[in-house]
Write an enzyme that holds these catalytic residues in place. Structure first.
Site, PDB file in Angstrom:
ATOM      1  N   SER B 154       0.837  -1.210   0.000  1.00 14.66           N
ATOM      2  CA  SER B 154       0.000   0.000   0.000  1.00 14.66           C
ATOM      3  C   SER B 154       0.872   1.261   0.000  1.00 14.66           C
ATOM      4  O   SER B 154       1.762   1.374  -0.846  1.00 14.66           O
ATOM      5  CB  SER B 154      -0.947  -0.051   1.203  1.00 14.66           C
ATOM      6  N   ARG B 224     -11.790   6.194  10.165  1.00 10.60           N
ATOM      7  CA  ARG B 224     -11.376   4.797  10.216  1.00 10.60           C
ATOM      8  C   ARG B 224     -12.473   3.854   9.724  1.00 10.60           C
ATOM      9  O   ARG B 224     -12.190   2.875   9.031  1.00 10.60           O
ATOM     10  CB  ARG B 224     -10.990   4.438  11.652  1.00 10.60           C
ATOM     11  N   ASP B 319      -8.919  -6.515  -4.376  1.00  9.57           N
ATOM     12  CA  ASP B 319      -8.488  -5.221  -3.846  1.00  9.57           C
ATOM     13  C   ASP B 319      -9.055  -4.120  -4.753  1.00  9.57           C
ATOM     14  O   ASP B 319      -8.663  -4.013  -5.908  1.00  9.57           O
ATOM     15  CB  ASP B 319      -6.957  -5.156  -3.832  1.00  9.57           C
ATOM     16  N   HIS B 352      -8.055  -5.161  -0.078  1.00  9.05           N
ATOM     17  CA  HIS B 352      -6.757  -4.514   0.109  1.00  9.05           C
ATOM     18  C   HIS B 352      -6.002  -5.121   1.296  1.00  9.05           C
ATOM     19  O   HIS B 352      -4.781  -5.246   1.278  1.00  9.05           O
ATOM     20  CB  HIS B 352      -6.981  -3.016   0.335  1.00  9.05           C
ATOM     21  N   ASP B 353      -6.741  -5.484   2.335  1.00  7.51           N
ATOM     22  CA  ASP B 353      -6.126  -6.063   3.535  1.00  7.51           C
ATOM     23  C   ASP B 353      -5.382  -7.363   3.273  1.00  7.51           C
ATOM     24  O   ASP B 353      -4.620  -7.817   4.136  1.00  7.51           O
ATOM     25  CB  ASP B 353      -7.206  -6.321   4.595  1.00  7.51           C
TER      26      ASP B 353
END
Lengths: 379, 379
Positions: B154, B224, B319, B352-353
């Site tokens: 990232s 968040r 992602d 994405h994680d």
């Protein structure tokens, strides 16, 4: 140059309902008003009526203008009017502001007759099925026993779908555009962030900000900015804004740096001044709760087996809020339920917002389908 | 059962820098500290050093534990350790907290020696190239003239990419995981909503909330929550949470209704207590500004022609924050620049994680590539 024909000047009407309504939540609303507009003429046997259901931030003003100087026509003015896809030379079109709205129908910002104060936090949540019930009552009032079509995009498409299941005899055609049979976890997640922005705004005052002479502008602005991202496609946003800088150079601060920031903040600011935060909350909850298969053992085919209408389902390639895959879930269930359904997936770069746009292939499909309905009812 | 081998207990170190640094914004920081951890042993010719760059909310604690009771190992503990893909039996691995961070390196919450108060709004924005400059100074301090590899996911991948362009002689391999050559308008838009949530929180106090004994928790929580949606895939979220209800029945209110709401709010609440809002703002701006092609007439090929490293680029199918298409832009430009590059697109439902997860095919690719590096430097 010939100007496109338009429905021209329109004005809103109000229907007052004294018979109480028991909402899905169990709450009883003893009295409510619905504001609506009509375009075109109802024919003698009331067979040409079209109901247009609005989405999250829409209202009854779907077409026409309020004055000759009015620069902003109704939200679907490109779709509805004389000679337009939903042709008011042929159809009698009704747009209404849903119960719980903030554009004239009874909602959280309306005066609660019991207290003389705005309802605020006392206004109950309203679900899609409740809207359909109030829309049915309005149809009764107007002498419409069967709609030629119920049409809606996004949350509006969910209302059309609900009509087809709950009142199968009362709609001939059901047009479900850029919609979904229920929200995904991601859809709910976006809605919850928007809600949390409003609910945690210190100016929200538990929903009773009216009495505090303030508005939860910060929260509503954030909610709208976020919503807006999900209405546009990544590609469309890229083509329109890219990484264009406001000033040509990096400023290394938190003021607007990129054009996309300017656009989003402006949209958020504007919306926060004119839309009611409680209505926004209520609309997002109606989206979350919508799930017609729920009372049919989570079987959408069983739910749609109730329907008698014919269907047109439309989706847009770059819509990632309610992607084509979500429309195909509806189509697949309709086919399994042996209903008549046409489906169109429109190439578009405009994401979810495409359903509001004037796109020739999209409008051609709508026009053809509506002409077919016009022929049917003329027979 | 044999426990997986681990780097075990680790502790952080601090490097103090008295030589001033001129940041990209033009601001000069006369003094700063960097906190870092190292795992494994630097070999005699200092050829086995690996720099691991962290992403938005990461830090120097990439592997190991601080005590025997410590339940939370470093953020990439599955990747770094003895016998793990980044094998500390072979490599000397450095993790550092970037300048502007909130885990020990000098940042907005640090005491400004000039005033005796936290920097707050006085802390300058720091860009990816500034981080690379500070990382280079740390490498100099540790006697590392060339990294065997610079690795990041990232925002960390952007640092690796920047290293390859700015200091081509100082890195042999560049591993860019789940990253992008620059943000899209949509990426920037999400960042700006997150920033606006923080900046408009009444408890933000223009960035000087430390002096007001408060924290902009509401804003950071929203930021968040929103970020988290973009880290997960729609499908992954659907499989994990679906439309699961907290209580089994609709409650018709604004408390947690669906499990996904509970999860997101919890993540937001937790983060808002431990992360610094000014650092969050700074990290999102570093993302927005990253655009190595900018000083090469927007030609990524020209920018990457500076590089001498060999590359491994990795992306994950679901992602959508930095999709495989974004990684392919990097690969395509590297090929056009005639660099050596390997590319892997990993099937994953984790969005994405996924770059943080222990996924066998992903780890196998990382392991193989790192073993190749180990062989090279052993020759």
């Amino acid at each position: 140059m010939q100007l496109p024909r338009s429905i021209g000047l329109v004005s809103a009407q109000k229907a007052v309902f004294d018979e109480p309504i028991t909402l899905s939540s169990g709450t009883i609303l003893p009295y409510y008003e619905l504001v609506y507009e009509t375009y075109g003429k109802l024919n003698a046997d009331a067979s040409n009526a079209i109901l247009v259901c609005h989405a999250l931030s829409g209202n009854h003003h779907a077409a026409g203008r309020y004055s000759v100087d009015d620069k902003n026509p109704g939200w679907w003015d490109t779709m509805i009017g004389p000679g337009k896809p939903i042709d008011t030379d042929k159809f009698f079109v009704i747009g209404l502001n849903n119960l719980g709205g903030c554009h004239g129908s009874t909602g959280p910002s309306s005066i609660n007759p019991a207290t003389g104060q705005p309802y605020g936090s006392a206004f109950p949540l309203v679900l899609v099925r409740d809207w359909v019930e109030t829309q049915k009552r309005l149809a009764d009032r107007l002498g419409i026993t069967q709609f030629a079509a119920v049409i809606g995009g996004s949350l509006g498409g969910m209302q059309a779908l609900r009509w087809s299941i709950t009142h199968p005899e009362r709609i001939r055609h059901c047009l479900v555009i850029a919609s979904a049979p229920k929200l995904t976890a991601q859809n709910i997640a976006f809605n919850d962030v928007a809600r949390q922005a409003i609910l945690t705004d210190p100016d929200f005052h538990g929903g009773d900000y009216y009495q505090h002479n303030t508005l939860p502008r910060r929260g509503l602005r954030l909610a709208r900015m976020l919503g807006h991202i999900t209405y546009l496609s990544d590609d469309g946003m890229g083509e329109k804004f890219g990484r264009l800088l406001r000033s040509g150079e990096y400023k290394y601060g938190f003021e607007v740096e990129f054009e996309i920031e300017s656009y989003l903040r402006y949209q958020g600011d504007k919306f926060a001044e004119v839309f009611d935060a409680n209505t926004y909350l209520l609309m997002t909850k109606a989206l979350d709760y919508f799930d017609p298969a729920r009372h049919y053992n989570n079987d959408l085919v069983a739910a749609l087996s109730e329907a008698k209408a014919q269907f047109l389902v439309v989706s847009f390639t770059t819509d990632w809020r309610f992607s084509p895959a979500r429309s195909k879930e509806i189509v697949k269930a309709l086919l399994a339920a042996k209903r008549q359904v046409s489906y169109a997936e429109i190439e578009s770069e405009h994401g979810h917002d495409a359903f509001l746009m004037e796109d020739p292939p999209y409008h051609a499909i709508m026009r053809n389908y509506m002409q077919r309905i016009a022929k049917e009812i003329a027979q």
